[in-house]
Design an enzyme around this catalytic site. Structure first.
Site, PDB file in Angstrom:
ATOM      1  N   THR A 126     -14.904  27.300   0.205  1.00 16.49           N
ATOM      2  CA  THR A 126     -15.645  27.760   1.356  1.00 16.49           C
ATOM      3  C   THR A 126     -14.698  29.169   1.669  1.00 16.49           C
ATOM      4  OG1 THR A 126     -15.844  25.678   2.019  1.00 16.49           O
ATOM      5  CG2 THR A 126     -16.005  27.283   3.898  1.00 16.49           C
TER       6      THR A 126
ATOM      7  N   LYS B 132      -9.748  28.089   9.567  1.00 17.08           N
ATOM      8  CA  LYS B 132     -10.092  29.116   8.612  1.00 17.08           C
ATOM      9  C   LYS B 132     -11.392  29.139   8.612  1.00 17.08           C
ATOM     10  CE  LYS B 132     -10.728  28.153   4.484  1.00 17.08           C
ATOM     11  NZ  LYS B 132     -11.942  28.036   3.613  1.00 17.08           N
TER      12      LYS B 132
ATOM     13  N   LEU C 241     -11.224  26.473  -4.188  1.00 16.73           N
ATOM     14  CA  LEU C 241      -9.652  27.049  -3.804  1.00 16.73           C
ATOM     15  C   LEU C 241      -9.869  27.131  -2.151  1.00 16.73           C
ATOM     16  CD1 LEU C 241     -10.256  29.951  -6.531  1.00 16.73           C
ATOM     17  CD2 LEU C 241      -8.431  28.210  -6.705  1.00 16.73           C
ATOM     18  N   PRO C 242      -8.569  27.596  -1.736  1.00 10.16           N
ATOM     19  CA  PRO C 242      -8.565  27.398  -0.242  1.00 10.16           C
ATOM     20  C   PRO C 242      -9.160  28.716   0.756  1.00 10.16           C
ATOM     21  CG  PRO C 242      -6.486  26.785  -1.178  1.00 10.16           C
ATOM     22  CD  PRO C 242      -7.225  27.385  -2.333  1.00 10.16           C
TER      23      PRO C 242
ATOM     24  N   LYS D  23     -22.706  26.308   4.719  1.00  9.07           N
ATOM     25  CA  LYS D  23     -21.295  25.453   4.644  1.00  9.07           C
ATOM     26  C   LYS D  23     -20.605  26.066   6.020  1.00  9.07           C
ATOM     27  CE  LYS D  23     -17.788  23.021   4.166  1.00  9.07           C
ATOM     28  NZ  LYS D  23     -16.997  23.343   2.817  1.00  9.07           N
TER      29      LYS D  23
ATOM     30  N   ASN E  61      -7.425  33.698  -2.035  1.00  8.94           N
ATOM     31  CA  ASN E  61      -7.112  32.856  -3.288  1.00  8.94           C
ATOM     32  C   ASN E  61      -8.168  33.117  -4.325  1.00  8.94           C
ATOM     33  OD1 ASN E  61      -6.201  30.493  -1.143  1.00  8.94           O
ATOM     34  ND2 ASN E  61      -4.776  31.644  -2.360  1.00  8.94           N
TER      35      ASN E  61
END
EC number: 1.1.1.31
Length: 336
Positions: free
Chosen positions: A134, A284, A103-104, A209, A108
């Protein structure tokens, strides 16, 4: 090729799985019995630029899928291929005891897990929930607590490699969670990636990440600046890229994902920066790095500048373009 699980450096505590040939290792079944599970249906939620090819690679390895995406059109090709499409994350949890989410954003992800029709409404005890989004490491930790209360297992497993690696099944997964469950996660993640690395407790996959993407943003900006300068000094861009890639300036942004149109085929810069990893998502991720740096009192001078630059790009019409469009942005902006 043979796949194995290996301990790299007794002091490091770093476990990884790779499709590269490795010396023989102990049976994974001894680590976790779930790794021997038959190819029962796997839930997959989130079929965007990355989730779509990841889900297809699970299909190629023989796993039936239970699919959900907030945009029904994203599910059509899977439904046509015979996969089961359901109407909510809760329905996925009702039908599958192994679920992958891609998911973004943190918002979310929280909605998919904890929302009115979220996974936790119908999750089965003993289920394995793998989040490859992420997001903020703190959010992963909170979700893990909520999942644990339901008798299930949560692991964060964000990815690196981009859309190309997602299509070819060569992603790198950075996994955080209970070590005894790593083999069970690896069974699925190994179908989508060539490297699956155990990083530690829940949240450490996200930490790895975030650090990687901060470095990626910095290196992409540096590559774009170097290429732009060289072109303006009269160098042919293909020649300059060739020189960089045989010299000490070589990096992934220069040799695999070059931001200059015409230098490489099959990358977003060759397609008007369409597809790939969006500028909004990079901004983001840099925001996550900035938040983490603030909470840990870690100086990230170049990371902060990269965050500012990508936010500026979003405000000037680049939000839907690949993050390598920073080259185009720099070419067009003369005010710096």
């Amino acid at each position: 090729m043979a796949a194995s699980l290996r301990l790299r450096g007794a002091a490091s505590g770093l476990w990884y799985w790779s499709r590269r040939p490795r010396p023989a290792a102990a049976s994974l079944a001894a680590v976790c019995s779930r790794s021997m599970a038959s190819k029962t249906p796997v839930g997959f939620i989130g079929l965007g630029n990355m989730g779509n090819p990841m889900a297809k690679n699970l299909m190629k390895h023989g796993y039936p899928l239970i699919i959900y995406d907030v945009f029904p059109d994203a599910c059509k090709e899977f439904q046509e291929a015979g996969e089961q499409v359901v109407s909510s994350p809760a329905d996925v949890a009702e039908k599958a005891d192994r679920i992958i989410t891609m998911l973004p954003t943190s918002i979310n992800t929280v909605e998919v897990y904890s929302g009115v029709n979220g996974i936790l409404k119908k999750v089965k005890k003993g289920s394995l929930l793998i989040d490859s989004s992420t997001i903020d490491p703190a959010v992963s930790k909170e979700l893990a607590k909520e999942v644990e209360k339901m008798g299930a297992v949560f692991m964060d497993a964000p990815v690196s490699g981009g859309v190309g690696a997602a299509r070819s099944g060569n992603l790198t997964f950075m996994v955080g969670g209970v070590e005894e469950e790593f083999a069970a996660a690896q069974e699925l993640l190994g179908c989508m990636g060539s490297n699956v690395v155990y990083c530690g407790a829940v949240g450490t996959g996200q930490a790895a990440k975030i650090c990687n993407n901060m470095l990626l943003a910095i290196s992409m900006i540096g590559t774009a600046e170097a290429m732009n300068l060289g072109i303006r000094l009269g160098l042919d861009p293909k020649l300059l890229a060739k020189i960089l890639n045989m010299s000490s300036g070589r990096c992934w942004s220069s040799d695999t994902y070059n931001p200059v149109p015409g230098v490489m085929d099959g990358v977003p810069s060759a397609n008007n920066y369409q597809g790939g990893f969006g500028t909004t998502l990079m901004a983001k991720d840099l925001g996550l790095a900035q938040d983490s740096a603030t909470s840990t009192k870690s100086p990230i001078i170049l990371g902060s500048l990269a965050h500012q630059l990508y936010r500026m790009m979003c405000a000037k019409g680049y939000s839907k373009k690949d993050f390598s469009s920073v080259f185009q942005f720099l070419r067009e902006e003369e005010t710096f």
